[in-house]
Design a protein around this motif. Structure first.
Motif, mmCIF file in Angstrom:
data_model
loop_
_atom_site.group_PDB
_atom_site.id
_atom_site.type_symbol
_atom_site.label_atom_id
_atom_site.label_comp_id
_atom_site.label_asym_id
_atom_site.label_seq_id
_atom_site.Cartn_x
_atom_site.Cartn_y
_atom_site.Cartn_z
ATOM 1 N N ASP A 78 -9.402 -14.603 1.051
ATOM 2 C CA ASP A 78 -10.520 -13.853 1.623
ATOM 3 C C ASP A 78 -10.244 -12.361 1.722
ATOM 4 N N LEU A 79 -9.019 -11.988 2.025
ATOM 5 C CA LEU A 79 -8.702 -10.584 2.288
ATOM 6 C C LEU A 79 -8.648 -9.755 1.011
ATOM 7 N N THR A 80 -8.037 -10.290 -0.028
ATOM 8 C CA THR A 80 -7.810 -9.500 -1.238
ATOM 9 C C THR A 80 -8.756 -9.831 -2.388
ATOM 10 N N GLY A 81 -9.386 -11.012 -2.355
ATOM 11 C CA GLY A 81 -10.235 -11.426 -3.456
ATOM 12 C C GLY A 81 -9.478 -12.000 -4.634
ATOM 13 N N LEU A 82 -8.133 -12.025 -4.549
ATOM 14 C CA LEU A 82 -7.334 -12.648 -5.596
ATOM 15 C C LEU A 82 -7.280 -14.167 -5.373
ATOM 16 N N ASP A 125 -4.251 -4.705 6.934
ATOM 17 C CA ASP A 125 -5.264 -5.394 6.128
ATOM 18 C C ASP A 125 -5.856 -4.453 5.077
ATOM 19 N N THR A 126 -6.031 -3.178 5.446
ATOM 20 C CA THR A 126 -6.546 -2.198 4.494
ATOM 21 C C THR A 126 -5.607 -2.039 3.311
ATOM 22 N N VAL A 127 -4.313 -1.999 3.594
ATOM 23 C CA VAL A 127 -3.317 -1.889 2.529
ATOM 24 C C VAL A 127 -3.372 -3.117 1.615
ATOM 25 N N LEU A 128 -3.480 -4.299 2.194
ATOM 26 C CA LEU A 128 -3.529 -5.527 1.390
ATOM 27 C C LEU A 128 -4.788 -5.586 0.532
ATOM 28 N N ARG A 129 -5.922 -5.179 1.102
ATOM 29 C CA ARG A 129 -7.157 -5.151 0.310
ATOM 30 C C ARG A 129 -7.023 -4.170 -0.846
ATOM 31 N N GLU A 130 -6.416 -3.021 -0.567
ATOM 32 C CA GLU A 130 -6.212 -2.033 -1.613
ATOM 33 C C GLU A 130 -5.307 -2.586 -2.714
ATOM 34 N N MET A 131 -4.266 -3.305 -2.316
ATOM 35 C CA MET A 131 -3.378 -3.921 -3.293
ATOM 36 C C MET A 131 -4.133 -4.925 -4.160
ATOM 37 N N LEU A 176 -0.949 2.606 -7.147
ATOM 38 C CA LEU A 176 -0.867 2.626 -5.691
ATOM 39 C C LEU A 176 -0.423 3.997 -5.193
ATOM 40 N N ALA A 177 0.542 4.592 -5.887
ATOM 41 C CA ALA A 177 1.055 5.896 -5.473
ATOM 42 C C ALA A 177 0.007 6.995 -5.594
ATOM 43 N N HIS A 178 -0.971 6.816 -6.498
ATOM 44 C CA HIS A 178 -1.977 7.861 -6.718
ATOM 45 C C HIS A 178 -3.361 7.501 -6.168
ATOM 46 N N THR A 179 -3.406 6.449 -5.390
ATOM 47 C CA THR A 179 -4.686 6.036 -4.823
ATOM 48 C C THR A 179 -4.998 6.860 -3.578
ATOM 49 N N GLY A 180 -6.212 7.340 -3.465
ATOM 50 C CA GLY A 180 -6.584 8.165 -2.314
ATOM 51 C C GLY A 180 -6.549 7.388 -1.011
#
Length: 237
Positions: A78-82, A125-131, A176-180
């Motif tokens: 649910d959190l990441t969509g993977l 959770d924001t970091v995990l969704r971004e991942m 990830l390193a260049h994501t705003g």
């Protein structure tokens, strides 16, 4: 087709059928009352049948939507969509059986517990969704990516050699390193460590993952924010 259109179509067919039967019946027995009864039959069909058709078609549509959602929940995180862990192993086994080549990436968010403790679970959770979004953008259509638990992600690369696996791993790390969003939390960078292993002939998925896990551990030991593979064990540039 919408419920309204389906209901209208059903009512049209019901009216045609009812009026046809009425025409046949009254043409044989009560021809003098045909016009009145054809009108009454049409009104009864509309007043009784249309609400029932709309109700049951609506229920059927909602049940199908629920079935789709339940299937999505059963397959995805649910959190990441993977993929979730269960779906990941099922799809990996299918991909592995159809392909002699393949590689596995074990991805771990560095110092994730410290991020959670310092900035709260919402930030985590924001970091995990971004991942999840980054991984989904970087893998190929034939690959299988999942959140395996906590801050750990697994990616099975079908028909991939070491060069391809390292390129995809580095693409994820750099993106990830260049994501705003979430690049840093009050100056704290978000980085990942990645262990890479390439499948050998006859090797099981569990053995492949174990080798990748060893390389992930080596990446953490070497200072994190790096990719380690079997040969050579060094950071990808």
């Amino acid at each position: 087709m919408s419920v309204l259109r389906q209901s209208t179509l059903i009512m049209f067919l019901a009216l045609v059928g009812a009026d046809l039967l009425t025409t046949i019946f009254y043409g044989i027995f009560f021809s003098d009352r045909y016009l009145l009864d054809i009108v009454l039959t049409s009104i009864i069909v509309l007043l009784v049948g249309y609400p029932l058709a709309h109700f049951f078609l609506g229920q059927n549509t909602r049940l199908r939507a629920m079935a789709v959602e339940l299937d999505r929940v059963a397959r995805l995180d649910d959190l990441t969509g993977l993929c979730n862990r269960r779906t990941f192993f099922r799809e990996c086994e299918a991909a592995k059986a159809a392909d002699e080549r393949g590689a596995f990436l074990y991805v771990d968010v560095d110092h994730f517990k410290k991020l959670n403790d310092r900035f709260g679970h919402a930030a985590g959770d924001t970091v995990l969704r971004e991942m999840g979004e980054i991984i989904a953008c970087c893998v190929r259509g034939s690959d299988v990516a999942a959140r395996l638990g906590g801050e750990e992600f697994g990616i099975y690369l079908a028909d991939a050699d070491l060069v391809t696996a390292l390129a995809i791993a580095e693409r994820i790390r750099r993106r990830l390193a260049h994501t705003g969003l979430g690049v840093c939390l009050d100056g704290v960078p978000v980085t990942i460590s990645v262990g890479v292993a390439v499948r050998e002939s006859g090797q099981s998925l569990q053995e492949l993952m174990a080798r990748a896990d060893e390389n992930l551990y080596a990446a953490k030991e070497q200072g994190r924010d790096r990719i380690v593979s079997d040969h050579p064990r060094k950071r990808a540039a």
